[in-house]
Design a protein around this motif. Structure first.
Motif, PDB file in Angstrom:
ATOM      1  N   UNK A  55      54.322  24.477  35.053  1.00 12.91           N
ATOM      2  CA  UNK A  55      53.638  25.067  37.019  1.00 12.91           C
ATOM      3  C   UNK A  55      53.494  23.955  38.426  1.00 12.91           C
ATOM      4  N   UNK A  56      52.511  22.953  37.709  1.00 16.64           N
ATOM      5  CA  UNK A  56      51.986  22.289  38.380  1.00 16.64           C
ATOM      6  C   UNK A  56      53.146  21.187  39.029  1.00 16.64           C
ATOM      7  N   UNK A  57      53.548  20.766  37.611  1.00 18.38           N
ATOM      8  CA  UNK A  57      54.012  19.546  37.535  1.00 18.38           C
ATOM      9  C   UNK A  57      55.366  20.413  38.539  1.00 18.38           C
ATOM     10  N   UNK A  58      55.579  21.457  38.914  1.00 22.42           N
ATOM     11  CA  UNK A  58      56.975  21.669  39.924  1.00 22.42           C
ATOM     12  C   UNK A  58      56.821  22.255  40.984  1.00 22.42           C
ATOM     13  N   UNK A  84      41.443  39.663  44.322  1.00 21.04           N
ATOM     14  CA  UNK A  84      42.364  39.312  45.397  1.00 21.04           C
ATOM     15  C   UNK A  84      42.941  37.740  45.105  1.00 21.04           C
ATOM     16  N   UNK A  85      42.214  36.837  44.378  1.00 22.15           N
ATOM     17  CA  UNK A  85      43.049  35.822  44.068  1.00 22.15           C
ATOM     18  C   UNK A  85      44.328  35.912  42.577  1.00 22.15           C
ATOM     19  N   UNK A  86      43.832  36.524  42.083  1.00 17.80           N
ATOM     20  CA  UNK A  86      44.979  37.578  41.169  1.00 17.80           C
ATOM     21  C   UNK A  86      46.546  37.930  42.456  1.00 17.80           C
ATOM     22  N   UNK A  87      46.063  38.568  43.042  1.00 15.86           N
ATOM     23  CA  UNK A  87      46.979  38.734  43.927  1.00 15.86           C
ATOM     24  C   UNK A  87      48.107  37.951  44.455  1.00 15.86           C
ATOM     25  N   UNK A 127      50.710  35.646  42.699  1.00 16.89           N
ATOM     26  CA  UNK A 127      51.464  36.636  42.606  1.00 16.89           C
ATOM     27  C   UNK A 127      52.669  36.048  43.263  1.00 16.89           C
ATOM     28  N   UNK A 128      52.589  35.018  43.876  1.00 21.28           N
ATOM     29  CA  UNK A 128      53.295  34.808  45.428  1.00 21.28           C
ATOM     30  C   UNK A 128      54.140  33.463  44.596  1.00 21.28           C
ATOM     31  N   UNK A 129      53.449  32.976  43.470  1.00 22.74           N
ATOM     32  CA  UNK A 129      53.558  31.294  43.319  1.00 22.74           C
ATOM     33  C   UNK A 129      54.990  31.710  42.537  1.00 22.74           C
ATOM     34  N   UNK A 184      50.488  23.702  45.376  1.00 20.68           N
ATOM     35  CA  UNK A 184      50.304  24.802  45.545  1.00 20.68           C
ATOM     36  C   UNK A 184      48.902  25.232  44.032  1.00 20.68           C
ATOM     37  N   UNK A 185      47.639  25.754  44.756  1.00 22.43           N
ATOM     38  CA  UNK A 185      47.072  25.647  44.317  1.00 22.43           C
ATOM     39  C   UNK A 185      46.021  27.015  43.631  1.00 22.43           C
ATOM     40  N   UNK A 186      46.896  27.646  43.710  1.00 18.93           N
ATOM     41  CA  UNK A 186      46.825  29.565  43.537  1.00 18.93           C
ATOM     42  C   UNK A 186      46.766  29.767  41.815  1.00 18.93           C
ATOM     43  N   UNK A 187      47.570  29.060  41.090  1.00 15.44           N
ATOM     44  CA  UNK A 187      46.788  28.928  39.328  1.00 15.44           C
ATOM     45  C   UNK A 187      46.049  28.959  39.189  1.00 15.44           C
ATOM     46  N   UNK A 188      45.993  27.548  39.671  1.00 16.10           N
ATOM     47  CA  UNK A 188      44.799  27.388  39.010  1.00 16.10           C
ATOM     48  C   UNK A 188      43.465  27.964  39.639  1.00 16.10           C
ATOM     49  N   UNK A 189      43.651  28.245  40.958  1.00 15.40           N
ATOM     50  CA  UNK A 189      42.337  28.993  41.536  1.00 15.40           C
ATOM     51  C   UNK A 189      41.767  30.671  40.882  1.00 15.40           C
ATOM     52  N   UNK A 190      42.828  31.325  40.676  1.00 16.82           N
ATOM     53  CA  UNK A 190      43.377  32.836  40.129  1.00 16.82           C
ATOM     54  C   UNK A 190      42.434  32.764  38.893  1.00 16.82           C
ATOM     55  N   UNK A 191      42.895  31.505  38.144  1.00 16.17           N
ATOM     56  CA  UNK A 191      42.279  31.365  36.578  1.00 16.17           C
ATOM     57  C   UNK A 191      40.725  31.005  36.718  1.00 16.17           C
TER      58      UNK A 191
END
Length: 84
Positions: free
Chosen positions: A43-46, A75-78, A81-83, A50-57
């Motif tokens: 995801x991060x390569x593409x 909330x972080x998980x929600x 989902x927009x990524x 967008x930091x949202x996936x890393x922040x959710x983890x």
């Protein structure tokens, strides 16, 4: 979020009528974070901006460790989902 009409009680916490104990809920969150981290690099390569996936983890791990309230972790998980 799309949920099935009948949810598996093994994935619902005891206080919500399921059979999932708190300690198992935390283990499940850690397992999910580990799984997500395995593909995070793709995801991060593409989408490096967008930091949202890393922040959710990180939020899932923080919640599992008792460092973050459930609603903030959810909330972080929600947001992730927009990524795309």
């Amino acid at each position: 979020m799309i949920l099935p009409a009948v949810r598996d009680p093994r994935l619902i916490t005891i206080r919500r009528g399921g059979t999932l104990r708190d300690e198992d809920h935390r283990l499940l969150a850690l397992w999910a974070a580990d799984c997500a981290e395995h593909v995070l690099e793709l995801f991060e390569d593409a989408r490096p901006e967008d930091p949202r996936p890393r922040e959710a983890i990180a939020a899932a791990r923080a919640w599992a460790g008792g460092e973050l309230p459930m609603m903030r972790a959810r909330a972080a998980g929600g947001h992730v989902m927009g990524a795309e």
